[in-house]
Design a protein around this motif. Structure first.
Motif, PDB file in Angstrom:
ATOM      1  N   ALA A  57       0.955  -1.027  -0.173  1.00  0.00           N
ATOM      2  CA  ALA A  57       0.120  -0.066   0.074  1.00  0.00           C
ATOM      3  C   ALA A  57       1.128   1.425   0.047  1.00  0.00           C
ATOM      4  CB  ALA A  57      -0.953  -0.060   1.270  1.00  0.00           C
ATOM      5  N   ALA A  58       0.768   2.287  -0.918  1.00  0.00           N
ATOM      6  CA  ALA A  58       1.563   3.255  -1.160  1.00  0.00           C
ATOM      7  C   ALA A  58       0.942   4.346  -0.171  1.00  0.00           C
ATOM      8  CB  ALA A  58       1.445   3.872  -2.612  1.00  0.00           C
ATOM      9  N   PRO A  59       1.941   5.155   0.488  1.00  0.00           N
ATOM     10  CA  PRO A  59       1.793   6.291   1.362  1.00  0.00           C
ATOM     11  C   PRO A  59       1.400   7.554   0.679  1.00  0.00           C
ATOM     12  CG  PRO A  59       4.050   5.943   1.140  1.00  0.00           C
ATOM     13  CD  PRO A  59       3.420   4.909   0.334  1.00  0.00           C
ATOM     14  N   ASP A  60       0.991   8.537   1.371  1.00  0.00           N
ATOM     15  CA  ASP A  60       0.669   9.876   0.686  1.00  0.00           C
ATOM     16  C   ASP A  60       2.035  10.473   0.775  1.00  0.00           C
ATOM     17  OD1 ASP A  60      -1.930   9.374   0.451  1.00  0.00           O
ATOM     18  OD2 ASP A  60      -2.599   9.896   2.363  1.00  0.00           O
ATOM     19  N   TYR A  61       2.351  11.506   0.213  1.00  0.00           N
ATOM     20  CA  TYR A  61       3.400  12.487  -0.167  1.00  0.00           C
ATOM     21  C   TYR A  61       3.519  13.917   0.138  1.00  0.00           C
ATOM     22  CZ  TYR A  61       5.809   8.158  -2.003  1.00  0.00           C
ATOM     23  OH  TYR A  61       6.036   6.922  -1.897  1.00  0.00           O
ATOM     24  N   VAL A  62       4.156  14.410   0.934  1.00  0.00           N
ATOM     25  CA  VAL A  62       4.284  15.824   0.962  1.00  0.00           C
ATOM     26  C   VAL A  62       5.917  16.254   0.827  1.00  0.00           C
ATOM     27  CG1 VAL A  62       4.046  17.891   2.549  1.00  0.00           C
ATOM     28  CG2 VAL A  62       2.311  15.944   2.626  1.00  0.00           C
ATOM     29  N   HIS A  63       6.107  17.155  -0.158  1.00  0.00           N
ATOM     30  CA  HIS A  63       7.456  17.414  -0.323  1.00  0.00           C
ATOM     31  C   HIS A  63       7.735  18.867   0.152  1.00  0.00           C
ATOM     32  CE1 HIS A  63       7.636  13.500  -2.972  1.00  0.00           C
ATOM     33  NE2 HIS A  63       8.860  13.710  -2.572  1.00  0.00           N
ATOM     34  N   LEU A  64       8.432  19.106   1.141  1.00  0.00           N
ATOM     35  CA  LEU A  64       8.597  20.476   1.685  1.00  0.00           C
ATOM     36  C   LEU A  64       9.687  21.206   0.690  1.00  0.00           C
ATOM     37  CD1 LEU A  64       8.863  19.363   5.410  1.00  0.00           C
ATOM     38  CD2 LEU A  64       6.971  20.385   4.227  1.00  0.00           C
ATOM     39  N   PRO A  65       9.477  22.681   0.686  1.00  0.00           N
ATOM     40  CA  PRO A  65      10.509  23.516   0.236  1.00  0.00           C
ATOM     41  C   PRO A  65      11.984  23.133   0.681  1.00  0.00           C
ATOM     42  CG  PRO A  65       9.279  24.969   1.493  1.00  0.00           C
ATOM     43  CD  PRO A  65       8.782  23.335   1.697  1.00  0.00           C
ATOM     44  N   LEU A  66      12.849  23.392  -0.431  1.00  0.00           N
ATOM     45  CA  LEU A  66      14.165  23.271   0.111  1.00  0.00           C
ATOM     46  C   LEU A  66      14.959  24.445   0.506  1.00  0.00           C
ATOM     47  CD1 LEU A  66      15.576  21.219  -2.893  1.00  0.00           C
ATOM     48  CD2 LEU A  66      14.866  20.358  -0.871  1.00  0.00           C
ATOM     49  N   VAL A  67      15.729  24.487   1.475  1.00  0.00           N
ATOM     50  CA  VAL A  67      16.567  25.690   2.066  1.00  0.00           C
ATOM     51  C   VAL A  67      17.879  25.888   1.201  1.00  0.00           C
ATOM     52  CG1 VAL A  67      17.712  26.741   3.893  1.00  0.00           C
ATOM     53  CG2 VAL A  67      15.768  25.126   4.386  1.00  0.00           C
ATOM     54  N   LEU A  68      17.803  27.132   0.589  1.00  0.00           N
ATOM     55  CA  LEU A  68      19.146  27.493  -0.200  1.00  0.00           C
ATOM     56  C   LEU A  68      19.989  28.335   0.365  1.00  0.00           C
ATOM     57  CD1 LEU A  68      16.811  28.374  -3.584  1.00  0.00           C
ATOM     58  CD2 LEU A  68      17.721  26.085  -2.763  1.00  0.00           C
ATOM     59  N   ASN A  69      21.190  28.054  -0.114  1.00  0.00           N
ATOM     60  CA  ASN A  69      22.490  28.884   0.432  1.00  0.00           C
ATOM     61  C   ASN A  69      22.423  30.223  -0.357  1.00  0.00           C
ATOM     62  OD1 ASN A  69      23.504  28.080  -2.144  1.00  0.00           O
ATOM     63  ND2 ASN A  69      25.003  26.545  -1.033  1.00  0.00           N
ATOM     64  N   LYS A  70      23.364  31.077  -0.178  1.00  0.00           N
ATOM     65  CA  LYS A  70      23.365  32.379  -0.914  1.00  0.00           C
ATOM     66  C   LYS A  70      23.776  32.019  -2.302  1.00  0.00           C
ATOM     67  CE  LYS A  70      25.251  34.515   3.291  1.00  0.00           C
ATOM     68  NZ  LYS A  70      26.385  35.231   3.843  1.00  0.00           N
ATOM     69  N   GLU A  71      24.311  30.897  -2.843  1.00  0.00           N
ATOM     70  CA  GLU A  71      24.425  30.846  -4.136  1.00  0.00           C
ATOM     71  C   GLU A  71      23.155  30.295  -4.988  1.00  0.00           C
ATOM     72  OE1 GLU A  71      26.876  29.647  -1.581  1.00  0.00           O
ATOM     73  OE2 GLU A  71      27.896  31.537  -2.049  1.00  0.00           O
ATOM     74  N   GLY A  72      22.222  30.128  -4.214  1.00  0.00           N
ATOM     75  CA  GLY A  72      20.915  29.509  -4.736  1.00  0.00           C
ATOM     76  C   GLY A  72      21.136  27.979  -4.905  1.00  0.00           C
ATOM     77  N   ASN A  73      21.887  27.272  -4.162  1.00  0.00           N
ATOM     78  CA  ASN A  73      21.966  25.997  -4.145  1.00  0.00           C
ATOM     79  C   ASN A  73      21.421  25.248  -2.938  1.00  0.00           C
ATOM     80  OD1 ASN A  73      23.462  25.753  -6.609  1.00  0.00           O
ATOM     81  ND2 ASN A  73      25.403  26.548  -5.642  1.00  0.00           N
ATOM     82  N   LYS A  74      20.858  24.043  -3.000  1.00  0.00           N
ATOM     83  CA  LYS A  74      20.407  23.461  -1.742  1.00  0.00           C
ATOM     84  C   LYS A  74      21.214  23.364  -0.684  1.00  0.00           C
ATOM     85  CE  LYS A  74      19.189  18.636  -0.089  1.00  0.00           C
ATOM     86  NZ  LYS A  74      19.415  17.383  -0.453  1.00  0.00           N
ATOM     87  N   LEU A  75      20.869  23.942   0.412  1.00  0.00           N
ATOM     88  CA  LEU A  75      21.527  23.647   1.715  1.00  0.00           C
ATOM     89  C   LEU A  75      21.963  22.113   1.997  1.00  0.00           C
ATOM     90  CD1 LEU A  75      22.840  25.773   3.739  1.00  0.00           C
ATOM     91  CD2 LEU A  75      20.988  25.362   5.021  1.00  0.00           C
ATOM     92  N   SER A  76      22.871  21.783   1.979  1.00  0.00           N
ATOM     93  CA  SER A  76      23.286  20.225   2.003  1.00  0.00           C
ATOM     94  C   SER A  76      24.659  19.915   2.794  1.00  0.00           C
ATOM     95  CB  SER A  76      23.086  19.645   0.772  1.00  0.00           C
ATOM     96  OG  SER A  76      24.305  20.062   0.055  1.00  0.00           O
ATOM     97  N   LYS A  77      24.868  18.803   3.288  1.00  0.00           N
ATOM     98  CA  LYS A  77      26.203  18.421   3.613  1.00  0.00           C
ATOM     99  C   LYS A  77      27.211  18.473   2.493  1.00  0.00           C
ATOM    100  CE  LYS A  77      23.334  15.475   6.432  1.00  0.00           C
ATOM    101  NZ  LYS A  77      22.564  13.945   6.103  1.00  0.00           N
TER     102      LYS A  77
END
Length: 294
Positions: free
Chosen positions: A215-235
């Motif tokens: 049984a498939a779940p429902d989905y909620v995809h939250l907005p990404l936090v971006l850094n000053k260069e406009g890229n995804k804030l990530s490790k």
């Protein structure tokens, strides 16, 4: 029928990979999934997606859990570690092989990129041995789109939907799209709240849910936090770990990023009281769907 339609209990989860410490972007995702679960009077489970040892940072898993506890985001039950679930993954791989739903592939990334970036099924009928080969799913029932509670109806390209994607990697590691489906089903997850960078692979996971009769779940995809260069804030972009001082100011920043109601006099509240007010005021529909800077 989705799991949430035939289950009265909401079960959500947060599943970070231990490739680095918790940063503000991952705190936003954790907080959003936590508040959604608590506002729905459900469970919030914790899973460490430690399925890719070469990318793991020593001690990161424990530091992630410590940071979440420090910020008052306490989960239900025991933590599930994917590194302890290999037998379950292997059983599903064997099942798909026995059903004729998978095959071995030795194609390089370079070859695939030269042909437009999507796999063309080159090895599908070659009956190659498993030695030094990846395993791909035969895509008989592609999923071209799905409804996201926040992002609306999502569609992907025909090439992506119909691609025979990898479920076991050439380097001997289980692929993310396989293990996330197996574990979310195992944990009884009814709704997945995660970052918008994982939207497109959702169609591959949904096709696996169908193939495995889960049984498939429902989905909620939250907005990404971006850094000053406009890229995804990530490790990978060297995002700074969240501090382990007073957790309340950063929780307020995360709530603001998610466009939630302001909490008056939060400076006079404990972390637990602040989160309780956040749960009461939580409105998933107020969350902005697009990624932006904090």
């Amino acid at each position: 029928m989705t799991q949430s339609e035939h289950s009265s209990l909401y079960i959500g989860r947060f599943a970070p990979s231990p490739s680095g410490d918790l940063h503000f972007g991952s705190l936003v995702t954790a907080l959003g999934s936590y508040l959604q679960a608590r506002a729905c009077h459900g469970k919030w489970l914790m899973r460490i997606d430690d399925i890719d040892p070469p990318r793991e940072v020593a001690g990161a898993a424990n530091r992630i859990l410590q940071a979440l506890e420090h910020y008052g985001l306490c989960w239900d039950g025991a933590v599930l570690y994917q590194s302890q679930r290999h037998d379950a993954y292997r059983a599903i791989l064997d099942q798909l092989k026995q059903q004729g739903d998978s095959y071995c592939c030795i194609c390089s990334r370079q070859r695939i990129q030269q042909r437009g970036g999507f796999y063309d099924g080159h090895c599908r009928h070659l009956h190659l041995p498993a030695h030094n080969a990846a395993i791909r799913l035969k895509q008989h029932h592609p999923v071209y789109g799905f409804d996201d509670k926040l992002q609306g109806h999502i569609t992907v390209s025909t090439e992506m939907a119909e691609e025979d994607f990898i479920i076991y990697r050439k380097d001997g590691l289980f692929a993310y799209n396989l293990v996330v489906v197996i574990d979310d089903n195992y944990q009884g997850i009814t709704e997945i709240v995660r970052g918008a960078d994982l939207i497109e692979p959702t169609v591959r996971q949904l096709s696996l849910y169908q193939r495995l009769h889960f049984a498939a779940p429902d989905y909620v995809h939250l907005p990404l936090v971006l850094n000053k260069e406009g890229n995804k804030l990530s490790k990978q972009n060297h995002a700074q770990p969240i501090p382990l001082g007073d957790p309340r100011p950063l929780l307020i920043d995360a709530l603001s990023f998610l466009n939630q109601p302001a909490i008056a006099g939060w400076q006079d509240l404990t972390t637990e009281q602040l989160l309780q007010q956040a749960i009461v005021g939580w409105n998933i529909n107020a969350v902005p769907p697009k990624k932006h800077n904090p």
